[in-house]
Design a protein around this motif. Sequence first.
Motif, PDB file in Angstrom:
ATOM      1  N   PRO A 157       0.815  -1.220   0.000  1.00 48.52           N
ATOM      2  CA  PRO A 157       0.000   0.000   0.000  1.00 48.52           C
ATOM      3  C   PRO A 157       0.844   1.263   0.000  1.00 48.52           C
ATOM      4  O   PRO A 157       2.067   1.205   0.102  1.00 48.52           O
ATOM      5  CB  PRO A 157      -0.762  -0.130   1.321  1.00 48.52           C
ATOM      6  N   HIS A 158       0.142   2.403  -0.074  1.00 51.86           N
ATOM      7  CA  HIS A 158       0.801   3.686   0.101  1.00 51.86           C
ATOM      8  C   HIS A 158       1.085   3.892   1.588  1.00 51.86           C
ATOM      9  O   HIS A 158       0.564   3.188   2.445  1.00 51.86           O
ATOM     10  CB  HIS A 158      -0.072   4.820  -0.443  1.00 51.86           C
ATOM     11  N   GLN A 159       1.871   4.885   1.893  1.00 55.16           N
ATOM     12  CA  GLN A 159       2.276   5.082   3.288  1.00 55.16           C
ATOM     13  C   GLN A 159       1.138   5.561   4.175  1.00 55.16           C
ATOM     14  O   GLN A 159       1.170   5.371   5.389  1.00 55.16           O
ATOM     15  CB  GLN A 159       3.450   6.056   3.349  1.00 55.16           C
ATOM     16  N   THR A 160       0.121   6.193   3.593  1.00 54.92           N
ATOM     17  CA  THR A 160      -1.004   6.686   4.381  1.00 54.92           C
ATOM     18  C   THR A 160      -2.306   6.153   3.797  1.00 54.92           C
ATOM     19  O   THR A 160      -2.550   6.260   2.592  1.00 54.92           O
ATOM     20  CB  THR A 160      -1.044   8.223   4.389  1.00 54.92           C
ATOM     21  N   ILE A 161      -3.133   5.570   4.671  1.00 55.35           N
ATOM     22  CA  ILE A 161      -4.420   5.030   4.274  1.00 55.35           C
ATOM     23  C   ILE A 161      -5.497   5.768   5.057  1.00 55.35           C
ATOM     24  O   ILE A 161      -5.451   5.846   6.291  1.00 55.35           O
ATOM     25  CB  ILE A 161      -4.511   3.520   4.552  1.00 55.35           C
ATOM     26  N   CYS A 171      -1.235  -5.922   0.977  1.00 53.75           N
ATOM     27  CA  CYS A 171       0.186  -5.699   0.705  1.00 53.75           C
ATOM     28  C   CYS A 171       0.529  -6.501  -0.545  1.00 53.75           C
ATOM     29  O   CYS A 171       0.511  -7.738  -0.534  1.00 53.75           O
ATOM     30  CB  CYS A 171       1.051  -6.145   1.885  1.00 53.75           C
ATOM     31  N   THR A 202       3.113   1.768   7.069  1.00 57.49           N
ATOM     32  CA  THR A 202       1.776   2.221   6.674  1.00 57.49           C
ATOM     33  C   THR A 202       1.070   2.804   7.886  1.00 57.49           C
ATOM     34  O   THR A 202       1.079   2.198   8.957  1.00 57.49           O
ATOM     35  CB  THR A 202       0.953   1.058   6.093  1.00 57.49           C
TER      36      THR A 202
END
Length: 428
Positions: free
Chosen positions: A267-271, A283, A364
Amino acid sequence: MQTCRLQSSRPMIFTSCVLWKLAQTMYLLYLLTVGISAFPIQPEEQTVVAENCQFRGKHFKTIFKVEGEPVVLRCPQTWYWLGTSANPHVSLTWRKNNSAREVPGKEETRAWVQDGALWILPAVQGDSGTYICTIRNASYCDEMSIKLKVFEKTEASLPVISYPQILTLSTSGSLVCPDLSDFILNKTDFKIQWYKDSVPLDQENEKFLSVKGTTRLLVHNVSVVDEGYYSCVMTFAQGGTRYNITRSIKLRINRREEETIPVIIFPHQTILASLGSRLMIPCKVFLGAGTHSTTLLWWTANDTNIDNAYQFGRVTQGQRLEYSENNENYIEVPLIFGPVIREDLTTDFKCVVRNTLSFQMLHTTVKEAATFSWGIALAPLALVFLVLGGIWIHRWRKHRTGKAYGLTALKTGPRDFQSYPSKIKELK
């Protein structure tokens, strides 16, 4: 008794009579005790064991053998009865096909029991069947069955009696001649002859090497043509007669699995997520042409395994998914929230991937998404309506003012105009 009563007047005679009767009674009790001891009663526990023996089921493995060769059947439940053969208080017997008759019978010359194992030599097709091993001691008894199938020695039986083994392409490995422990125990001078497709393998061949004193055949630089059926033969002597023990092996060649450096692409670092909602963060790892089998992928929370960090299962790690897209390999492991709570907003989640070439991790963070408000959304619209309403009211009032002025002028104008002639007439 009557004599005792008649002579009761004489104390000495009466006393001797009582002693005599007491002696007779003790003698009768002695005879009764001796008689009972002559017929021993079996303990109740022994009777229960003899009639009720616990059946543990059928052994998962069927024994396939070739006629004319030795067969050794081991009692399947001996793992439970450790040291059974050396324990004089434990008995071990064999039966065949639920028959009450033990095997081997008194007239049987091809079968015997040695160290708890049933030996059949040489085996014939008629020996096929289900064999039941019974082990008992003074307080317990159990049984377990094992199935034996003896085949005629033909090429048609090879797929059934062969042991599967695997080697990897372009590497060096070894084949093992299996199931020989009963015949080579404490021996190092045995010799095994190897064959491929019934053709003897030359010991001077650099491709194959039979390791002396072992059951292994080394195969150098494995190639596709090495695939096929192999057999190993060992000679065994019993009672002055020599027997061949043959094991067949089906060799399969696997392509060598190449590894690549895995790359985490999601994923991106911020969800973003709303509190109280359910969330799944996959992932996703890119492997290219690399193999799935040697790559590990998992999640952590504050550097702790997910199962340990969330023992009640609110946050769990989903099933691993392996797939290919456009001939490129991927693996995924999702992190599942049910539901998201405020504590998750301050937790450091990591997706971790590892193989022999690389170790990577991706941090994350879950952040609270902005909450939608109808008041904020309708404020600009209300302002527009307010401005439009003000303009309309202004124009409407202006319109009303102009209209009132026009009507006043219309009413007063003619009257003033008609008064002039009258006054002129009066002046004349």
